[in-house]
Design an enzyme around this catalytic site. Structure first.
Site, PDB file in Angstrom:
ATOM      1  N   MET A  77       0.790  -1.297  -0.123  1.00  0.00           N
ATOM      2  CA  MET A  77       0.137  -0.007   0.150  1.00  0.00           C
ATOM      3  C   MET A  77       0.778   1.156  -0.050  1.00  0.00           C
ATOM      4  O   MET A  77       0.272   2.394  -0.030  1.00  0.00           O
ATOM      5  CB  MET A  77      -1.036  -0.056   1.253  1.00  0.00           C
ATOM      6  CG  MET A  77      -2.111  -0.022   0.967  1.00  0.00           C
ATOM      7  SD  MET A  77      -3.366  -0.534   2.184  1.00  0.00           S
ATOM      8  CE  MET A  77      -1.879  -1.404   3.233  1.00  0.00           C
ATOM      9  N   PRO A  78       2.244   1.443  -0.108  1.00  0.00           N
ATOM     10  CA  PRO A  78       3.054   2.343   0.172  1.00  0.00           C
ATOM     11  C   PRO A  78       2.750   3.360  -1.287  1.00  0.00           C
ATOM     12  O   PRO A  78       2.172   2.958  -2.221  1.00  0.00           O
ATOM     13  CB  PRO A  78       4.416   2.283   0.001  1.00  0.00           C
ATOM     14  CG  PRO A  78       4.391   0.529   0.260  1.00  0.00           C
ATOM     15  CD  PRO A  78       3.056   0.020  -0.359  1.00  0.00           C
ATOM     16  N   TYR A  79       2.964   4.548  -1.164  1.00  0.00           N
ATOM     17  CA  TYR A  79       2.936   5.672  -2.105  1.00  0.00           C
ATOM     18  C   TYR A  79       4.166   6.249  -2.007  1.00  0.00           C
ATOM     19  O   TYR A  79       4.637   6.706  -0.956  1.00  0.00           O
ATOM     20  CB  TYR A  79       1.863   6.628  -1.704  1.00  0.00           C
ATOM     21  CG  TYR A  79       1.655   7.663  -2.631  1.00  0.00           C
ATOM     22  CD1 TYR A  79       1.230   7.787  -3.979  1.00  0.00           C
ATOM     23  CD2 TYR A  79       2.342   9.007  -2.112  1.00  0.00           C
ATOM     24  CE1 TYR A  79       1.312   8.894  -4.903  1.00  0.00           C
ATOM     25  CE2 TYR A  79       2.521  10.206  -2.872  1.00  0.00           C
ATOM     26  CZ  TYR A  79       2.098   9.977  -4.324  1.00  0.00           C
ATOM     27  OH  TYR A  79       2.265  11.128  -5.140  1.00  0.00           O
TER      28      TYR A  79
END
Lengths: 67, 67, 67, 67, 67, 67
Positions: free
Chosen positions: D1-3
């Site tokens: 889920m990282p950005y």
């Protein structure tokens, strides 16, 4: 006073759609948090599909692969 | 080492004005926090008036309405 | 209408220093671009030195190494 | 889920280089934090050299001065 | 695939309010742009009132002055 | 001179893992774009799971639902 930054891929978003995003997200902050719309800032950034990655590949490549 | 991001509407900001913003904000961080200017990064982003919302409407519409 | 985001390492920045940054950068946008200060938003974010990297290492490690 | 948001100066970065950045940073987040690549988002933004400041001056001016 | 970053002042936003913001902005992107909600990322950041400036002063000072 | 912002959920990322992210993404920019690591800035932001949304719900709720 909120600040909202919306990043989407650059794929022909129309001024009408942008207006709906700005209106909708501003209203959401009024409804949920009671924020003042007059100082609510919304910035939409459109990103080239070559420059957007998900799943380790660009959206350009992802779209081509899925055709 | 600070990082500063300045977002303004895209309305003919000149290279001279950009240079003044970069110089001014870097100096401010030196004066107030004693930061090293050599590692102070400033990024200016110019946003189309269709993509900037305030008060629930785009700056494009806001400008037209105020004329 | 500008939006300015200032990121600095979290190392005891005082409310007075934050006030000077907010006042200074808002005035800079008035002076250079003629922006309206009433809708100029400044957000300061303080980042833990473990979470800030430069030269391939964290500021925490960099500081220790330089002592 | 990282950005992940990567900002670089706009100086002819090719689609192949962008693909390598997207692939590399996604794999790094898998390797170091065990993140799911399918929901890892990477956005690359290319910034005009007039709009990027370091050391109190724009990259445009810095490059000219160093020639 | 959109990415939305919402910055608000840190003043007791509840998990229920955050859930409504996430749900509402995701739905807005589905309705207006037909985006896939499964890859729509929303990040809410809460900013101390000392660190948020508008009109050249911090929200902390602005609130005190208006009392 | 690149600037990289990595946002991940706040779930016990260690200083060692942060150091690996900083080192890895800096090296990636050296390898792919020939950037100078000495002016490459990496900022890691850890976001509470209540504040991170995907698929229209917070990561907190998503995790509970999946148990």
């Amino acid at each position: 006073m909120p600040y909202v930054n919306i990043k989407v891929t650059k794929e022909g978003v129309t001024p009408e759609q942008k207006a709906k995003l700005i209106q909708g997200v501003t209203q959401l902050l009024v409804d949920v948090l009671g924020k003042n719309p007059q100082t609510t800032v919304v910035v939409i950034e459109e990103i080239d599909t070559d420059n957007w990655g998900i799943g380790g590949e660009s959206v350009t490549v992802r779209r081509q692969r899925k055709q």
